[in-house]
Design a protein around this motif. Structure first.
Motif, PDB file in Angstrom:
ATOM      1  N   SER A  76       0.821  -1.212   0.000  1.00 13.55           N
ATOM      2  CA  SER A  76       0.000   0.000   0.000  1.00 13.55           C
ATOM      3  C   SER A  76       0.853   1.260   0.000  1.00 13.55           C
ATOM      4  N   PHE A  77       2.120   1.149   0.502  1.00 18.65           N
ATOM      5  CA  PHE A  77       3.004   2.303   0.494  1.00 18.65           C
ATOM      6  C   PHE A  77       3.861   2.362  -0.772  1.00 18.65           C
ATOM      7  N   SER A  78       3.821   1.293  -1.573  1.00 20.98           N
ATOM      8  CA  SER A  78       4.552   1.304  -2.840  1.00 20.98           C
ATOM      9  C   SER A  78       3.669   1.890  -3.918  1.00 20.98           C
ATOM     10  N   SER A  79       4.212   2.027  -5.129  1.00 14.24           N
ATOM     11  CA  SER A  79       3.444   2.665  -6.212  1.00 14.24           C
ATOM     12  C   SER A  79       2.211   1.872  -6.549  1.00 14.24           C
ATOM     13  N   PHE A  80       2.306   0.555  -6.486  1.00 10.68           N
ATOM     14  CA  PHE A  80       1.105  -0.263  -6.730  1.00 10.68           C
ATOM     15  C   PHE A  80       1.369  -1.670  -6.245  1.00 10.68           C
ATOM     16  N   THR A 136      -4.055   8.778 -10.730  1.00  5.97           N
ATOM     17  CA  THR A 136      -4.226   7.418 -10.203  1.00  5.97           C
ATOM     18  C   THR A 136      -4.725   6.480 -11.301  1.00  5.97           C
ATOM     19  N   SER A 137      -5.691   6.957 -12.085  1.00  2.00           N
ATOM     20  CA  SER A 137      -6.217   6.157 -13.189  1.00  2.00           C
ATOM     21  C   SER A 137      -5.109   5.806 -14.171  1.00  2.00           C
ATOM     22  N   TYR A 138      -4.277   6.798 -14.489  1.00  2.00           N
ATOM     23  CA  TYR A 138      -3.184   6.580 -15.446  1.00  2.00           C
ATOM     24  C   TYR A 138      -2.205   5.535 -14.911  1.00  2.00           C
ATOM     25  N   GLN A 139      -1.874   5.612 -13.621  1.00  2.00           N
ATOM     26  CA  GLN A 139      -0.944   4.646 -13.026  1.00  2.00           C
ATOM     27  C   GLN A 139      -1.529   3.233 -13.052  1.00  2.00           C
ATOM     28  N   ILE A 140      -2.829   3.123 -12.799  1.00  3.12           N
ATOM     29  CA  ILE A 140      -3.473   1.801 -12.834  1.00  3.12           C
ATOM     30  C   ILE A 140      -3.423   1.229 -14.243  1.00  3.12           C
ATOM     31  N   TYR A 141      -3.684   2.072 -15.245  1.00  3.75           N
ATOM     32  CA  TYR A 141      -3.605   1.601 -16.634  1.00  3.75           C
ATOM     33  C   TYR A 141      -2.199   1.096 -16.968  1.00  3.75           C
ATOM     34  N   LYS A 142      -1.174   1.810 -16.477  1.00  5.93           N
ATOM     35  CA  LYS A 142       0.198   1.381 -16.738  1.00  5.93           C
ATOM     36  C   LYS A 142       0.482   0.026 -16.092  1.00  5.93           C
ATOM     37  N   GLU A 143      -0.031  -0.180 -14.872  1.00  6.72           N
ATOM     38  CA  GLU A 143       0.160  -1.469 -14.210  1.00  6.72           C
ATOM     39  C   GLU A 143      -0.620  -2.569 -14.924  1.00  6.72           C
ATOM     40  N   CYS A 144      -1.805  -2.216 -15.426  1.00 10.59           N
ATOM     41  CA  CYS A 144      -2.596  -3.198 -16.176  1.00 10.59           C
ATOM     42  C   CYS A 144      -1.883  -3.595 -17.467  1.00 10.59           C
ATOM     43  N   GLU A 150      -9.428  -4.035 -11.646  1.00 14.23           N
ATOM     44  CA  GLU A 150      -8.485  -2.933 -11.800  1.00 14.23           C
ATOM     45  C   GLU A 150      -8.848  -2.057 -12.999  1.00 14.23           C
ATOM     46  N   ILE A 151      -9.123  -2.698 -14.129  1.00  9.10           N
ATOM     47  CA  ILE A 151      -9.387  -1.923 -15.342  1.00  9.10           C
ATOM     48  C   ILE A 151     -10.707  -1.162 -15.223  1.00  9.10           C
ATOM     49  N   PHE A 196       7.284  15.160 -15.804  1.00  4.96           N
ATOM     50  CA  PHE A 196       7.940  15.266 -14.500  1.00  4.96           C
ATOM     51  C   PHE A 196       7.136  14.559 -13.413  1.00  4.96           C
ATOM     52  N   ILE A 197       5.797  14.510 -13.556  1.00  9.57           N
ATOM     53  CA  ILE A 197       4.959  13.857 -12.543  1.00  9.57           C
ATOM     54  C   ILE A 197       4.456  12.487 -13.010  1.00  9.57           C
ATOM     55  N   GLY A 198       5.104  11.937 -14.051  1.00 13.00           N
ATOM     56  CA  GLY A 198       4.849  10.547 -14.393  1.00 13.00           C
ATOM     57  C   GLY A 198       4.002  10.276 -15.619  1.00 13.00           C
ATOM     58  N   PHE A 199       3.540  11.317 -16.317  1.00  9.24           N
ATOM     59  CA  PHE A 199       2.747  11.107 -17.525  1.00  9.24           C
ATOM     60  C   PHE A 199       3.666  11.048 -18.747  1.00  9.24           C
ATOM     61  N   SER A 200       3.168  10.441 -19.816  1.00 10.43           N
ATOM     62  CA  SER A 200       3.887  10.467 -21.088  1.00 10.43           C
ATOM     63  C   SER A 200       2.868  10.368 -22.208  1.00 10.43           C
ATOM     64  N   GLY A 201       3.205  10.943 -23.352  1.00 16.52           N
ATOM     65  CA  GLY A 201       2.277  10.928 -24.477  1.00 16.52           C
ATOM     66  C   GLY A 201       2.984  10.578 -25.772  1.00 16.52           C
ATOM     67  N   ASN A 202       2.708   9.385 -26.294  1.00  9.70           N
ATOM     68  CA  ASN A 202       3.308   8.919 -27.541  1.00  9.70           C
ATOM     69  C   ASN A 202       2.179   8.682 -28.541  1.00  9.70           C
ATOM     70  N   ARG A 203       2.081   9.542 -29.555  1.00  6.18           N
ATOM     71  CA  ARG A 203       0.943   9.465 -30.486  1.00  6.18           C
ATOM     72  C   ARG A 203       0.928   8.160 -31.267  1.00  6.18           C
TER      73      ARG A 203
END
Length: 504
Positions: free
Chosen positions: A50-54, A104-112, A71-72, A160-167
């Motif tokens: 719970s204290f880790s990223s996911f 939070t939603s974005y981080q969950i998608y990355k873990e999924c 999760e999804i 810087f806060i963890g997002f990225s955008g690759n078209r």
């Protein structure tokens, strides 16, 4: 949980379309219930986790199929609840809450996505894997595609806060999702369609991929043959969309909006007025924009043609300021633009100062000129209208607004000439605006937008270095002007296409 997600999505969609406070509260309530339902089925984390990223890699491998789907679904619910948070109230706390939900939603998608890769690597068989796969591709694809549209300075901050955008990655994921058989496949298809036919037009360069849009629509046209019509018959398509259902009037409003612009492109001002009037009476999305557009369209008519409508153009322009609204604590850029332009009709002035070609100026702001570029007849008719206004200005007495009006006319004339493949004359018009920069008093947006048009003129002549330099000048040398963010979106889209050959 899929039932809860589906029901809450419909309620949220209704809230976003109506902007009614009661519908927004209903949407938030439904989404809270859906989140609670999904939470019941999510994997229970240990204290350390719970204290880790996911979740750790080992935990990912131990997740059940039900926990994966939870999760999804949870990520989708969070994203929709964030959208409602933004429109619920304009205070800063809600804005921060919404931003945190999106992250939070974005981080969950990355873990999924990591889970998806593990399943594919280990060749684990699951009964409903295709649904999970479709959800991941929709989320990762939409996030990457939308984030890639943002101006470079915003992307750097988000990275810087963890997002990225690759078209390219976003479109690839969405195409794979659209070709699948999950219930999210139509949503992947709809996202690509929206990108090619609307987002690329409003926030991009106007160069839309109609070929892919038509190929994506083809399977649905085969499945629902009653909606098949020729693509060029846009007016009939929109009218049919209006006639097929009465439950959600907001879909009618989308069609009214498009029909209004079709008639603006054709300079059929009475028909355009008819649909702008319907929007003013029925839609709550942006009253200030609708009223301004109605007044702008009526301004294109002779006085004797306005009389039968029983409208007062000056009164309409004076209403605009009182109708503006805020979303997520921010004013809507097109409403701010409309308010600024309407000040020329303020009661505090000795007399109203008539706007010059206001409907065509709004057409330009909404990137309408690339739409008509393939119709020589429409471009020629627009040029005649602009030249008539130009001649009228030359015969008027000089005022505080004269230079601004002249530069606006030159910008519009340049766009018409560019569409008609008359680059030398177009460049002269654009150069006149740029050279008049220090003389402008009100419409400072004209110079950076003109540089953008000049860049496309250079690009069409093969002068790519000059084109990129003009774009960078527009982006870096000007700030605090009307519609600045929209131009930055378009500059980002152009630089993406020109600096790096796309595989799209």
């Amino acid at each position: 949980m899929y039932h809860a997600l589906g029901y809450s999505t419909i309620v949220v969609l209704q809230a976003i379309m109506t902007f009614e406070q009661q519908d927004i509260q209903n949407g938030i309530s439904a989404m809270k219930d859906a989140l609670q339902t999904c939470q019941k089925y999510r994997k229970k984390c240990t204290v350390v986790e719970s204290f880790s990223s996911f979740l750790s890699r080992g935990s990912l491998e131990q997740m059940t199929e039900e926990e994966m789907h939870a999760e999804i679904c949870y990520a989708e619910c969070l994203l929709q609840k964030a959208a409602l948070t933004f429109v619920q109230d304009e205070n800063m706390i809600n804005f921060i809450k919404g931003g945190m939900k999106i992250r939070t939603s974005y981080q969950i998608y990355k873990e999924c996505l990591s889970i998806l890769h593990l399943i594919q690597k280990n060749k684990v068989e699951q009964q409903f894997f295709y649904e999970f796969d479709g959800g991941v591709k929709l989320g990762i694809g939409a996030f990457n595609l939308m984030l890639s549209l943002l101006p470079a300075r915003i992307i750097r901050l988000l990275e810087f806060i963890g997002f990225s955008g690759n078209r390219e990655l976003g479109l690839l994921q969405l195409r794979e999702g659209a070709s699948g058989r999950s219930m999210r496949s139509p949503l992947c298809c709809l996202t690509i369609l929206a990108f090619h036919t609307y987002i690329s037009l409003i926030l991009g360069t106007g160069e839309v991929n109609l070929a892919e849009a038509e190929s994506l629509l083809e399977p649905f046209l085969q499945q629902f043959p009653n909606v098949r019509l020729e693509f060029q018959m846009a007016q009939e398509i929109f009218r049919k969309c209006i006639s097929v259902q009465e439950e959600w009037k907001q879909f009618h409003h989308l069609c009214y909006w498009e029909l209004m612009w079709i008639y603006v492109f054709q300079q059929n001002w009475m028909k355009a007025y008819y649909y702008s009037d319907l929007l003013c009476k029925e839609s709550k999305w942006s009253k200030a924009t609708y009223v301004f557009l109605k007044a702008a369209i009526l301004s294109m008519l002779p006085e004797e043609d306005i009389v039968p409508t029983k409208e007062n153009v000056v009164t309409l322009f004076r209403q605009v300021d009182s109708l503006k609204q805020r979303i997520a604590g921010k004013s809507i850029p097109t409403e701010k633009f409309a308010v600024r332009k309407s000040r020329r009709y303020s009661p505090s002035l000795p007399a109203p100062v008539k706007l010059v070609l206001p409907a065509l100026e709004m057409m330009y702001i909404w990137n309408g000129f690339p739409v008509v570029c393939k119709r020589k007849d429409l471009s020629e008719n627009l040029l005649l209208t602009v030249e008539k206004a130009e001649a009228t200005l030359q015969n008027e007495n000089f005022s505080d607004y004269s230079v601004d009006d002249e530069c606006l006319v030159k910008l519009l004339k340049g766009c018409c000439l560019k569409n008609l493949q008359r680059p030398l004359q177009a460049e002269l018009c654009f150069s006149h605006v740029i050279q008049s920069e220090k003389l402008l008093k009100f419409d400072h947006y004209l110079v950076p937008f003109t540089l953008f048009e000049l860049a496309f003129l250079y690009k069409s002549q093969g002068e790519i270095d000059k084109a990129i330099k003009a774009l960078e000048t527009a982006r870096n040398n000007y700030k605090d002007y009307s519609m600045e963010s929209r131009l930055h979106f378009r500059i980002q889209a152009a630089l993406h296409l020109w600096k790096k050959p796309s595989s799209d």
